[in-house]
Design an enzyme around this catalytic site. Structure first.
Site, PDB file in Angstrom:
ATOM      1  CE  LYS A  33      -4.372  -3.880   7.914  1.00  0.00           C
ATOM      2  NZ  LYS A  33      -3.690  -2.996   6.941  1.00  0.00           N
ATOM      3  CD  GLU A  84     -16.885 -11.099  -0.761  1.00  0.00           C
ATOM      4  OE1 GLU A  84     -16.583 -11.453  -1.921  1.00  0.00           O
ATOM      5  OE2 GLU A  84     -17.976 -11.354  -0.250  1.00  0.00           O
ATOM      6  CB  CYS A  95     -11.153  -9.946  -6.741  1.00  0.00           C
ATOM      7  SG  CYS A  95     -12.609  -8.883  -6.789  1.00  0.00           S
ATOM      8  CD  GLU A 147      -6.188 -13.005  -7.159  1.00  0.00           C
ATOM      9  OE1 GLU A 147      -5.515 -12.980  -6.104  1.00  0.00           O
ATOM     10  OE2 GLU A 147      -7.186 -12.304  -7.350  1.00  0.00           O
TER      11      GLU A 147
HETATM   12  P1  NAD Z   1      -3.658  -8.823   1.126  1.00  0.00           P
HETATM   13  O1  NAD Z   1      -4.318 -10.105   1.510  1.00  0.00           O
HETATM   14  O2  NAD Z   1      -2.195  -8.795   1.005  1.00  0.00           O
HETATM   15  O3  NAD Z   1      -4.047  -7.656   2.151  1.00  0.00           O
HETATM   16  C1  NAD Z   1      -5.383  -7.309   2.424  1.00  0.00           C
HETATM   17  C2  NAD Z   1      -5.453  -6.628   3.782  1.00  0.00           C
HETATM   18  O4  NAD Z   1      -5.112  -7.574   4.798  1.00  0.00           O
HETATM   19  C3  NAD Z   1      -4.505  -5.456   3.947  1.00  0.00           C
HETATM   20  O5  NAD Z   1      -5.136  -4.447   4.697  1.00  0.00           O
HETATM   21  C4  NAD Z   1      -3.346  -6.081   4.732  1.00  0.00           C
HETATM   22  O6  NAD Z   1      -2.611  -5.141   5.494  1.00  0.00           O
HETATM   23  C5  NAD Z   1      -4.104  -7.029   5.649  1.00  0.00           C
HETATM   24  N1  NAD Z   1      -3.329  -8.147   6.197  1.00  0.00           N
HETATM   25  C6  NAD Z   1      -2.177  -8.689   5.711  1.00  0.00           C
HETATM   26  N2  NAD Z   1      -1.802  -9.721   6.486  1.00  0.00           N
HETATM   27  C7  NAD Z   1      -2.725  -9.850   7.475  1.00  0.00           C
HETATM   28  C8  NAD Z   1      -2.905 -10.744   8.568  1.00  0.00           C
HETATM   29  N3  NAD Z   1      -2.047 -11.740   8.805  1.00  0.00           N
HETATM   30  N4  NAD Z   1      -3.987 -10.587   9.367  1.00  0.00           N
HETATM   31  C9  NAD Z   1      -4.885  -9.614   9.139  1.00  0.00           C
HETATM   32  N5  NAD Z   1      -4.770  -8.730   8.117  1.00  0.00           N
HETATM   33  C10 NAD Z   1      -3.702  -8.846   7.287  1.00  0.00           C
HETATM   34  O7  NAD Z   1      -4.378  -8.381  -0.241  1.00  0.00           O
HETATM   35  P2  NAD Z   1      -4.034  -7.154  -1.152  1.00  0.00           P
HETATM   36  O8  NAD Z   1      -2.740  -7.422  -1.847  1.00  0.00           O
HETATM   37  O9  NAD Z   1      -4.203  -5.897  -0.391  1.00  0.00           O
HETATM   38  O10 NAD Z   1      -5.252  -7.221  -2.210  1.00  0.00           O
HETATM   39  C11 NAD Z   1      -5.240  -8.035  -3.322  1.00  0.00           C
HETATM   40  C12 NAD Z   1      -6.029  -9.303  -3.068  1.00  0.00           C
HETATM   41  O11 NAD Z   1      -7.361  -8.969  -2.684  1.00  0.00           O
HETATM   42  C13 NAD Z   1      -6.172 -10.148  -4.309  1.00  0.00           C
HETATM   43  O12 NAD Z   1      -5.987 -11.497  -3.977  1.00  0.00           O
HETATM   44  C14 NAD Z   1      -7.609  -9.893  -4.743  1.00  0.00           C
HETATM   45  O13 NAD Z   1      -8.181 -10.903  -5.544  1.00  0.00           O
HETATM   46  C15 NAD Z   1      -8.289  -9.740  -3.443  1.00  0.00           C
HETATM   47  N6  NAD Z   1      -9.558  -9.015  -3.603  1.00  0.00           N
HETATM   48  C16 NAD Z   1     -10.737  -9.708  -3.524  1.00  0.00           C
HETATM   49  C17 NAD Z   1     -11.946  -9.052  -3.727  1.00  0.00           C
HETATM   50  C18 NAD Z   1     -13.268  -9.771  -3.625  1.00  0.00           C
HETATM   51  O14 NAD Z   1     -14.288  -9.092  -3.469  1.00  0.00           O
HETATM   52  N7  NAD Z   1     -13.315 -11.088  -3.714  1.00  0.00           N
HETATM   53  C19 NAD Z   1     -11.942  -7.691  -4.009  1.00  0.00           C
HETATM   54  C20 NAD Z   1     -10.727  -7.016  -4.089  1.00  0.00           C
HETATM   55  C21 NAD Z   1      -9.530  -7.692  -3.866  1.00  0.00           C
END
Ligand code: NAD
Length: 506
Positions: A192, A267, A301, A401
């Site tokens: 997804k 991650e 991130c 963040e």
């Molecule tokens: P998010 O957590 O809002 O969403 C990530 C994914 O999870 C999306 O596909 C979203 O639709 C899905 N999602 C949302 N709620 C869910 C649930 N309850 N159950 C299952 N899936 C769900 O994150 P974002 O805003 O898309 O991305 C930004 C975040 O990602 C930041 O916190 C960033 O630091 C982190 N990030 C971490 C890394 C790493 O490698 N550590 C890399 C990139 C981004």
């Protein structure tokens, strides 16, 4: 604002028609079971660029059923490492072939600069090739030391059906940090992508089919976290969830996965510090700090959003950082000269702005930016390069963040004090140190609570090197040989040779 480097709308063309994204289930491209769709508006241009199927529980059910069947029938899990590697290499070649198309849609959906997107796609195909090498070299262990009549084998087997859930900030790169390793291990998957950036994962699905991945091995369901991500996490037939995203959603996934005790790899976010000592190559450090905080508009991130500078050089370092920040080209992501593009949504832009205003209200000083950026000709949202000094470690801008082009500046006197500030954080993704003294660098590397430490550099990544966080930045590792291990289970096989087993009952 006039003294910033702003790139106005370029001549690069917007698409004549939006990208049409559908689910990939059991080898077929499908609309949602209930027929619903959603639109993605480009964060830079403000127009609809993608029309995507909006998944629900029935679509996840169909995708998980397909992945389960493909795994249980051994369509992929029982192929040889050579066969898997051959297909992974083919996909890498197809990614290279489609690099411009993938980068274009990635830029339109995410707002990132096209030159950066091109580099990410190139990095992604390299990861696919690295994973192919692991598919051929992975192996278990044998124990010939258990006694003359015993032989022990440790088999490495694929975990099974894996749910892959990805964020919007590096959509193609992040799915490429997971999918080729899962496939190399022999798993089947349901992916997804973020609802903000579905297009390039769909293109990757097309390439998997073109390369010859069997039906049901790679499935894609588009849509929102709830209900798609939640169903992919709770389903009993899924053996593992690998998630990249925010720490808040990561915690929700751990709770939801607990119901079936499936394996979870996470991650998550970071609030990454860089410590600058007076003996550092300051010119290089300033450039790396500017890169670290504005890369991907700070929506990263690994954003180096928290610098901790020695008191003796703090004023000069701050001035040099402000001066260089003014030169960074912010603006139209489709222009090849742009280095920083748009902010992902208007809501996120407001959140960034609030962090800066709250910090200023709490006594911090805004030395640059702190406001929305107007880019002539573009309707989307942009934020100015922003530098906030006099930040205290307990302020939200220093702990959370911000996920925007916003740098927080703190100061220190001694190494111990610097380490204390570095580790005074809920996150532990990455950390950096700038010093020409190797002893300072090594001591820092050993004492910093972080999954990655950079010394005299920032954000270099390699397919060979593992990546992941400690504390609330996650669990598990991607990339390197560790990236494959995440998708493998160890099975113990203990064999008696000959009839030497003494009866238990006389
Ligand atoms: P998010 O957590 O809002 O969403 C990530 C994914 O999870 C999306 O596909 C979203 O639709 C899905 N999602 C949302 N709620 C869910 C649930 N309850 N159950 C299952 N899936 C769900 O994150 P974002 O805003 O898309 O991305 C930004 C975040 O990602 C930041 O916190 C960033 O630091 C982190 N990030 C971490 C890394 C790493 O490698 N550590 C890399 C990139 C981004």
């Amino acid at each position: 604002m006039s003294d910033l480097n702003v790139v106005s709308i370029s001549e690069a063309k917007l698409p004549a028609e939006p990208f049409v994204a559908r689910h990939l289930i059991d080898g077929d491209w499908r609309q949602s079971a209930d027929g619903s769709t959603f639109d993605r508006v480009s964060p830079s241009h403000g127009s609809v660029v993608t029309k995507a199927a909006k998944g629900g529980a029935r679509d996840v059910d169909a995708a998980v059923s397909a992945a389960r069947l493909a795994f249980d029938k051994g369509r992929w899990s029982r192929t040889s490492g050579k066969e898997r590697a051959t297909l992974l290499l083919k996909i890498a070649d197809l990614i290279d072939r489609e690099r411009e198309r993938i980068a274009y849609w990635e830029t339109l959906e995410s707002g990132k600069p096209i030159s950066q997107a091109m580099a990410e796609i190139e990095g992604a195909s390299d990861i696919w090739r690295f994973a192919a090498s692991l598919a051929r070299t992975m192996h278990g262990e044998s124990y010939n030391s258990l006694g003359s009549d015993m032989l022990g084998l440790v088999l490495k087997e694929p975990v099974g059906v894996v749910s892959i859930i990805t964020p919007w900030n590096f959509p193609f790169l992040i799915v490429s940090q997971k999918l080729p390793f899962a496939l190399a291990a022999g798993c089947t998957v349901v992916i997804k992508p973020s609802e903000m950036t579905p297009a390039t994962t769909v293109i990757l699905g097309e390439l998997c089919i073109e390369a010859g991945i069997p039906a049901g091995v790679v499935n894609i369901v588009l849509g929102y976290g709830d209900p798609v991500g939640t169903a992919m996490t709770a389903d009993k037939r899924v053996d593992m969830v690998t998630f990249t995203g925010s720490t808040g959603v990561g915690k929700a996934i751990v709770k939801a996965a607990a119901g079936t005790l499936k394996k979870v790899s996470l991650e998550l976010g970071g609030k990454n510090p860089q410590v600058i000592f007076p003996d550092a190559d300051l010119e290089s450090a300033v450039d790396a700090v500017v890169f670290g905080v504005y890369f991907n508009a700070g929506e990263c991130c690994n954003s180096g959003s928290r610098i901790i500078v020695h008191e003796d050089i703090a004023e000069a370092f701050l001035k040099a950082t402000v001066d260089l920040s003014r030169k960074v080209p912010f603006g139209d992501p489709l222009d090849p000269s742009t280095k920083v593009g748009a902010i992902i949504t208007p809501d996120h832009q407001s959140k960034i702005d609030k962090y800066v205003r709250d910090a200023a209200d709490a006594g911090a000083t805004v030395h640059l930016g702190g406001e929305a950026l107007t880019v002539p000709g573009l309707a989307g949202q942009f934020y100015q390069p922003t530098i906030v000094a006099d930040v205290k470690s307990d302020m939200p801008i220093a702990r959370e963040e911000v996920f925007g082009p916003v740098l927080s500046v703190l100061t220190f006197k001694t190494l111990d004090e610097a380490i204390e500030l570095v580790n005074d954080a809920d996150y532990g993704l990455s950390a950096g140190v700038w010093s020409e003294n190797v002893h300072t660098c090594l001591e820092f590397a050993r004492r910093a609570h972080a999954g990655t430490v950079w010394t005299n550099t920032w954000m270099d990544g390699f397919a060979e090197m593992p990546f992941g966080g400690v504390k609330e930045s996650g669990q598990g590792r991607e990339l390197g040989k560790y990236g494959l291990d995440e998708f493998l289970e160890a099975k113990t096989v203990t064999m008696r040779i000959g009839k030497t087993r003494a009866p238990w009952v006389a």
